[in-house]
Every structure is written in C-alpha cells, then in structure tokens.
Design an enzyme around this catalytic site. Sequence first.
Site, mmCIF file in Angstrom:
data_model
loop_
_atom_site.group_PDB
_atom_site.id
_atom_site.type_symbol
_atom_site.label_atom_id
_atom_site.label_comp_id
_atom_site.label_asym_id
_atom_site.label_seq_id
_atom_site.Cartn_x
_atom_site.Cartn_y
_atom_site.Cartn_z
ATOM 1 N N SER A 53 0.673 -1.254 0.233
ATOM 2 C CA SER A 53 0.047 0.073 -0.006
ATOM 3 C C SER A 53 0.631 1.221 -0.095
ATOM 4 O O SER A 53 1.728 1.514 -0.892
ATOM 5 C CB SER A 53 -0.979 -0.058 0.944
ATOM 6 N N LYS A 105 -20.569 18.947 5.899
ATOM 7 C CA LYS A 105 -19.526 19.176 6.917
ATOM 8 C C LYS A 105 -19.519 18.383 7.980
ATOM 9 O O LYS A 105 -18.487 18.003 8.627
ATOM 10 C CB LYS A 105 -19.802 20.556 7.662
#
Length: 241
Positions: A53, A105
């Site tokens: 990764s 948000k």
Amino acid sequence: MKQAQTSPDVTGLLLVVDSPGGGVTGGERLHEAVSRFAAVKPVVVSMGDMGASAAYMLSVPAQHIVALPSTLTGSIGVIFQRPDVSVGLGRLGIGVDAITSGAMKDQTDPTSTLTPEGRQMLQGLVNDLFGQFVSMVASGRHMSEEKVRSLADGRAYTGKQAVALGLVDELGDEDVARLWLRKRLNIGNASYPVLPLISDRTRSWYLWPGRKALLKGLLGGAFSSAIDREGLDGAVAILQL
C-alpha cells in the site's frame, strides 16, 4: 534525504522497506522525496516482510525493487474508515445535533448519520486519491494506467507473484539489493560502506529494532498494532491483516 541527495559523499540509496503502509499524505511525501533522489542518484528498494500500500507507493520511484518470495506487497488502494456511533448513542438516550455551514460538513463526524450524499462525497475523495496512487505506480513502474488498475483492487501479492506482474524487479534479500547498486555504480570489489541516514542515537524509543516484540510481549499483538497505526488520520493506504 535532501542532504544525501546533494552530498558528494553519497552515491546511491538503499531503501529498506518493511511496512503495511499508512497515511496517504505521508506516503505521498516519501514518494516525492524518493523520486527527487532517484532523479539524480540510483535508488534500490529492499523489501522485508511487507512493502504494501503506502509502503509500495513510496517504493515505486526506485530504479530497482527487490523483494523476498514471501514478501507481501502491492495492495494498491485507499481506504477511508468512517465509524458511525450515532445508533449506539441513541440507545443510550444521547442525541447529537450538528449545526453546520453545509450539508457535507458533518459527514466525517462519527456521531452523525452518514447520508447517501455524504457517502458519495467521501467515495469521491477516495477515488481521487486512488487515481493519484495509480498514476504514481504507472510512472514509477513504466506501466499503463489501465494495467495498474487491473492489478489495483486492493489485494496484496507475494514477492514471487509481484515479479511476474511487473510490480517488483527481482527476488532476493538486502544483499541482492546492494549487489544491484554496486553494479549500477560500476563498483567492483572495493569497499562500499552503506551507512544509515539517521543514526541509532537519534531514533525514538519506539523505532528501536526490538520494539514490536517488546510491545507484543507486554501489551499483546492487537494493542501494539494500534500503537503502530497511532496518528493515522483521514484516508490511509494500508494492508489490513
């Protein structure tokens, strides 16, 4: 690495990688640092147990990657974990109201319910970061992005598999990596010391070679793994086992 890149005493870099990955931004910064170094001096990577990764991300700018047959590498992908504790809080009779400036948000807040629109927004972030990762691999390994994407469903590969797929160049250990570097620099049997960029005296206690064994012995494997990942925030590129 910046100092070594310009130092006349440094002729190349042996990068020893043994990690399941980590934060995307950290991997990106290391990728760029290795890329800048590799533009002026040769870099060879030697992978240990894992080079997966984000750890693979930072390895791909090297001119040569060496892995053990059993090394776990690849795992090209991004994961963003977004816990949702709102249901559990509701069972406890606790409600949380978020006053936001926009509908998205609070969508990373684990006390808020993830909406379909919020999921789509977060998926867009992951897709964009994944695209950046794919581009890095394509550039470093001289592959088409289509080829990289065909290999990048998040799975890990053994070193043996990775060589056949073009993700790794050669099977071997650190000695094999050093030999490649000597040949690249046309160094024969002359003394060729490989010195650490950071001395042992400057390392933090948790970077000591025996730290994992110590933590696992004292705290258990799961807890030591949590310490290893402490500080990872936001999207991560990591092989989870």
